[in-house]
Design a protein around this motif. Structure first.
Motif, PDB file in Angstrom:
ATOM      1  N   GLY A   1       0.791  -1.225   0.000  1.00  0.00           N
ATOM      2  CA  GLY A   1       0.000   0.000   0.000  1.00  0.00           C
ATOM      3  C   GLY A   1       0.821   1.273   0.000  1.00  0.00           C
ATOM      4  N   ILE A   2       1.853   1.318   0.841  1.00  0.00           N
ATOM      5  CA  ILE A   2       2.663   2.538   0.910  1.00  0.00           C
ATOM      6  C   ILE A   2       3.494   2.692  -0.363  1.00  0.00           C
ATOM      7  N   TYR A   3       3.946   1.567  -0.919  1.00  0.00           N
ATOM      8  CA  TYR A   3       4.648   1.606  -2.208  1.00  0.00           C
ATOM      9  C   TYR A   3       3.761   2.233  -3.279  1.00  0.00           C
ATOM     10  N   LEU A   4       2.517   1.761  -3.387  1.00  0.00           N
ATOM     11  CA  LEU A   4       1.605   2.275  -4.405  1.00  0.00           C
ATOM     12  C   LEU A   4       1.224   3.727  -4.133  1.00  0.00           C
ATOM     13  N   PHE A   5       1.037   4.066  -2.861  1.00  0.00           N
ATOM     14  CA  PHE A   5       0.716   5.454  -2.508  1.00  0.00           C
ATOM     15  C   PHE A   5       1.842   6.379  -2.967  1.00  0.00           C
ATOM     16  N   ASN A   6       3.074   5.966  -2.706  1.00  0.00           N
ATOM     17  CA  ASN A   6       4.222   6.786  -3.099  1.00  0.00           C
ATOM     18  C   ASN A   6       4.319   6.931  -4.615  1.00  0.00           C
ATOM     19  N   GLN A   7       3.980   5.861  -5.328  1.00  0.00           N
ATOM     20  CA  GLN A   7       4.117   5.873  -6.781  1.00  0.00           C
ATOM     21  C   GLN A   7       3.009   6.659  -7.480  1.00  0.00           C
ATOM     22  N   PHE A   8       1.782   6.579  -6.939  1.00  0.00           N
ATOM     23  CA  PHE A   8       0.643   7.098  -7.695  1.00  0.00           C
ATOM     24  C   PHE A   8      -0.157   8.197  -6.995  1.00  0.00           C
ATOM     25  N   VAL A   9      -0.273   8.131  -5.673  1.00  0.00           N
ATOM     26  CA  VAL A   9      -1.080   9.130  -4.969  1.00  0.00           C
ATOM     27  C   VAL A   9      -0.243  10.342  -4.573  1.00  0.00           C
ATOM     28  N   ALA A  10       0.960  10.097  -4.069  1.00  0.00           N
ATOM     29  CA  ALA A  10       1.817  11.207  -3.635  1.00  0.00           C
ATOM     30  C   ALA A  10       2.065  12.234  -4.742  1.00  0.00           C
ATOM     31  N   PRO A  11       2.323  11.806  -5.991  1.00  0.00           N
ATOM     32  CA  PRO A  11       2.517  12.813  -7.047  1.00  0.00           C
ATOM     33  C   PRO A  11       1.295  13.702  -7.268  1.00  0.00           C
ATOM     34  N   VAL A  12       0.093  13.144  -7.046  1.00  0.00           N
ATOM     35  CA  VAL A  12      -1.129  13.934  -7.220  1.00  0.00           C
ATOM     36  C   VAL A  12      -1.310  14.903  -6.057  1.00  0.00           C
TER      37      VAL A  12
END
Length: 219
Positions: A112-123
């Motif tokens: 989850g944190i991996y995906l958040f960093n990859q896709f949500v954090a940039p937004v």
């Protein structure tokens, strides 16, 4: 007492775990959607519900909870079949609790944190972090090796003979990686387990909603 109110976004892995469990237990609940990509979890109104401004959270009567595992443990007492998923036997429950504590800095961090960093954090924040990418990837590799071994013994993720809330929580995280075509070839036991957990009625119902937003994984 009124029905539990669950604040969630279907793209959130812990939120899907809680919603799946509500469905498994056959509970009546009210879903209040909080959109992560719109930053709705960061509002002052939501902060009054979740002090950490994370999802999911739950309000039931005068009780407010904002950690998915705490919510799932609590919900277990609201249904007679909850004891099947969060065992009453102290040894079996200890095994489940052990997994749930371990989960945060291993499966959750690596998925989850991996995906958040990859896709949500940039937004939300304008960029991702290379350091977090490496840290979460390393955590995932270590966690998957461990889980692969446990499943290879014919057990479920908490080293129990039957599926528990630990499996629901773990599944919501791991299946998300299929959305980025993660290669599970090295983890045949995890692939088999994912297919099995994914067919549980409540899990299937909630994740079908998620897959409609992305795509159904081919494991």
């Amino acid at each position: 007492m009124s029905d539990p109110i669950i604040y969630a976004d279907i793209i959130s892995q812990p939120a899907r775990a809680v919603l799946s469990y509500c469905e498994i237990l056959g509970l009546k609940y009210t879903l209040r959607e909080i959109r992560l990509f719109r930053g709705e979890h960061l509002t002052e109104d939501y902060k009054k519900i979740s002090a950490t401004q994370t999802i999911p959270s739950m309000v039931h009567g005068n009780l407010t909870l904002y950690e998915s595992h705490a919510i799932m443990s609590y919900l277990s007492d609201l249904s007679p079949i909850g004891k099947n998923w969060y065992p009453e036997d102290r040894v079996q429950r200890a095994l489940v609790d052990c997994y749930l504590h371990w989960h945060h800095f291993h499966i959750r961090l690596g998925c989850g944190i991996y995906l958040f960093n990859q896709f949500v954090a940039p937004v939300l924040y304008g960029k991702s972090s290379d350091e977090i990418t490496k840290m979460t990837s390393d955590a995932r590799e270590d966690a998957f090796i461990m889980i692969e071994g446990i499943l290879g013994q014919g057990l479920y993720v908490a080293r129990t003979q039957n599926p528990t809330i630990a499996d629901i929580s773990c599944y919501a995280e791991v299946v998300s990686l299929s959305q980025i075509n993660f290669d599970f070839t090295k983890y045949p036991n995890i692939k088999t387990w994912m297919n099995k957990i994914g067919e549980i009625d409540g899990v299937k119902k909630i994740h079908q909603r998620f897959f409609k937003l992305t795509f159904k994984p081919k494991l």
